[in-house]
Design an enzyme around this catalytic site. Structure first.
Site, PDB file in Angstrom:
ATOM      1  N   LEU A 147      -9.628 -34.996 -21.327  1.00 61.05           N
ATOM      2  CA  LEU A 147      -9.874 -36.259 -20.622  1.00 61.05           C
ATOM      3  C   LEU A 147      -9.326 -36.341 -19.202  1.00 61.05           C
ATOM      4  O   LEU A 147      -9.344 -37.404 -18.606  1.00 61.05           O
ATOM      5  CB  LEU A 147      -9.382 -37.461 -21.449  1.00 61.05           C
ATOM      6  CG  LEU A 147     -10.121 -37.644 -22.762  1.00 61.05           C
ATOM      7  CD1 LEU A 147      -9.525 -38.778 -23.575  1.00 61.05           C
ATOM      8  CD2 LEU A 147     -11.608 -37.871 -22.525  1.00 61.05           C
ATOM      9  N   ASP A 148      -8.864 -35.233 -18.647  1.00 58.52           N
ATOM     10  CA  ASP A 148      -8.504 -35.214 -17.229  1.00 58.52           C
ATOM     11  C   ASP A 148      -8.755 -33.820 -16.663  1.00 58.52           C
ATOM     12  O   ASP A 148      -7.936 -33.271 -15.918  1.00 58.52           O
ATOM     13  CB  ASP A 148      -7.046 -35.631 -17.020  1.00 58.52           C
ATOM     14  CG  ASP A 148      -6.755 -35.991 -15.564  1.00 58.52           C
ATOM     15  OD1 ASP A 148      -7.706 -36.322 -14.817  1.00 58.52           O
ATOM     16  OD2 ASP A 148      -5.577 -35.940 -15.168  1.00 58.52           O
ATOM     17  N   LEU A 149      -9.896 -33.263 -17.020  1.00 58.20           N
ATOM     18  CA  LEU A 149     -10.269 -31.960 -16.478  1.00 58.20           C
ATOM     19  C   LEU A 149     -10.595 -32.114 -15.009  1.00 58.20           C
ATOM     20  O   LEU A 149     -11.348 -33.008 -14.609  1.00 58.20           O
ATOM     21  CB  LEU A 149     -11.467 -31.390 -17.237  1.00 58.20           C
ATOM     22  CG  LEU A 149     -11.211 -31.030 -18.700  1.00 58.20           C
ATOM     23  CD1 LEU A 149     -12.523 -30.735 -19.411  1.00 58.20           C
ATOM     24  CD2 LEU A 149     -10.257 -29.849 -18.804  1.00 58.20           C
ATOM     25  N   ASN A 181      -6.129 -28.941 -12.552  1.00 54.79           N
ATOM     26  CA  ASN A 181      -5.635 -28.611 -13.893  1.00 54.79           C
ATOM     27  C   ASN A 181      -6.158 -27.264 -14.391  1.00 54.79           C
ATOM     28  O   ASN A 181      -6.135 -26.996 -15.581  1.00 54.79           O
ATOM     29  CB  ASN A 181      -5.992 -29.717 -14.887  1.00 54.79           C
ATOM     30  CG  ASN A 181      -5.187 -30.975 -14.640  1.00 54.79           C
ATOM     31  OD1 ASN A 181      -4.158 -30.930 -13.971  1.00 54.79           O
ATOM     32  ND2 ASN A 181      -5.647 -32.083 -15.167  1.00 54.79           N
ATOM     33  N   THR A 188      -9.280 -38.890 -13.416  1.00 53.18           N
ATOM     34  CA  THR A 188      -9.050 -38.704 -11.989  1.00 53.18           C
ATOM     35  C   THR A 188     -10.329 -39.041 -11.228  1.00 53.18           C
ATOM     36  O   THR A 188     -11.400 -38.525 -11.565  1.00 53.18           O
ATOM     37  CB  THR A 188      -8.643 -37.243 -11.699  1.00 53.18           C
ATOM     38  OG1 THR A 188      -7.415 -36.973 -12.377  1.00 53.18           O
ATOM     39  CG2 THR A 188      -8.460 -37.005 -10.212  1.00 53.18           C
TER      40      THR A 188
END
Length: 179
Positions: free
Chosen positions: A15-17, A21, A51
């Site tokens: 959920l924050d690729l 990262n 993001t």
């Protein structure tokens, strides 16, 4: 793709690729990091905000019903950035969207025309790539590509570097300056 496939097979979503990262391993393989926003697929409440620029519409709206699809969307944005050197659209912290986002969702012809004009290597934006990108970033989470659909796409099935070719190419891009 294989890293996210593995996470999803374990019932986990990132959920924050985003590019920040991803790390390069010692054999220049991508490694996924920063699991602060990750959740289990079955979690009833998923508080992730993602993001800007990478997050799926449902993440931005705080209404995540298909968290695996949200990861797929972010993977599409990353793929676009890796291929072209730029994000497909800009999004600010206050949720205001670049007109390119609207084009990406509703006026694909204009979206691709703008990016073909921006991109020095417009040959990278093949029809196979465009088809895959659109499958991964469609606005409706229920219609987004699955991992299997991505792996079976023409673009994904296209030419690939083997391990030795990748190593040689990446050593040219990132020469070892320690000598």
């Amino acid at each position: 793709v294989s890293a996210v496939e593995h996470l999803h097979s374990k019932g986990m979503v990132h959920l924050d690729l985003k590019l920040d990262n991803l790390l390069l391993g010692d054999q220049f393989q991508l490694k996924v990091t920063d699991f602060d926003s990750s959740s289990m697929v079955d979690d009833l409440i998923i508080p992730c905000t993602g993001t800007p620029g990478y997050r799926a519409p449902e993440v931005r709206e705080g209404n995540i019903r298909r968290p695996k699809a949200a990861d797929i969307y972010s993977m599409g944005i990353i793929l676009f950035a890796l291929l072209t050197g730029t994000l497909p659209y800009q999004e600010s912290e206050d949720n205001s969207l670049d007109p390119l986002y609207v084009d990406m969702m509703y006026n694909k012809k204009n979206f691709w025309e703008v990016h073909s004009g921006k991109n020095q290597q417009e040959t990278l934006l093949t029809e196979d790539f465009k088809e895959l990108f659109e499958m991964m970033t469609t606005s409706l989470a229920s219609q987004r590509a699955s991992i299997d659909a991505i792996k079976n796409s023409k673009w994904y099935q296209g030419p690939k570097y083997n391990d030795e070719e990748l190593q040689a190419f990446m050593e040219k891009v990132f020469p070892d300056d320690s000598d």
